[in-house]
Design an enzyme around this catalytic site. Sequence first.
Site, PDB file in Angstrom:
ATOM      1  N   SER A 132     -10.072 -20.348  -3.635  1.00 19.85           N
ATOM      2  CA  SER A 132      -8.803 -19.735  -4.027  1.00 19.85           C
ATOM      3  C   SER A 132      -9.085 -18.381  -4.636  1.00 19.85           C
ATOM      4  O   SER A 132     -10.148 -18.155  -5.232  1.00 19.85           O
ATOM      5  CB  SER A 132      -8.084 -20.619  -5.047  1.00 19.85           C
ATOM      6  N   TYR A 145      -8.021 -25.862 -12.660  1.00 15.53           N
ATOM      7  CA  TYR A 145      -8.028 -25.583 -11.221  1.00 15.53           C
ATOM      8  C   TYR A 145      -9.000 -24.454 -10.901  1.00 15.53           C
ATOM      9  O   TYR A 145      -9.836 -24.564  -9.986  1.00 15.53           O
ATOM     10  CB  TYR A 145      -6.614 -25.218 -10.765  1.00 15.53           C
TER      11      TYR A 145
END
Length: 239
Positions: A132, A145
């Site tokens: 990401s 995350y």
Amino acid sequence: MANVVITGASDGIGRALATIYRKRGATVYAVGRRRFAAIVDAPFAADQYLQCDLSDGHAPQLIAAWLAKHGVTRLDVLIHNAGLGAYGPPAEADPAVTRAVVAVNLRAPIALTHVLLPQILSARGTIVCISSVAAALSTPHYAVYSATKSALEGFARSLRVELGNRARVLVVRPGATRTEFHVRSGVPAGRMAVRRFPAPMRVARGISAAIDRGKPLSTVGTLNRVVAWAGRRMRWLIG
């Protein structure tokens, strides 16, 4: 015919990637949390789909056994696409949610790579870690995350050196995508303009193109590349 395994394939980017590889003629073995009957326009047959929760520590062995039943001895592409998010201050997080995020985003890709490595090496295949843009940034309310994605990239870097020319190990960073990920992560309604994010198929095309190019690290989307660069070089500005 290429054999491709995609985790998180029951919706979003994973389902779009499965569609792309099926159209290329690959045999896609899809893994996801949803029941097959609940998948909208599944691009794979029921017997090529395994309902499996990657937060379960036994999941990698279940996937390996399932592929063995299909007679898969060579694996051309393994795409670690499944991911969980958790929005909010870590100090207020539910420990069970934190454990699940770490398990799905980090523990499962490492363990699944381990159990499927013989098949990957047999095909001189490709391991793809979907990371990401958050891995390159400071991301308040997404700390866990972001940590899992940064750790996943570290695993990929070291594995790439260890495997040398016996297999490719790639990291691809997509940005925010128009999926249910944000709602599932607990982002408050109205906090993000999800409608403005690119559709899963558009992002999946960028990911598949990055896999084809074979660069060790790729970021999908011009704006995401700028943001990731700024995150590395201008942390004082990004935060």
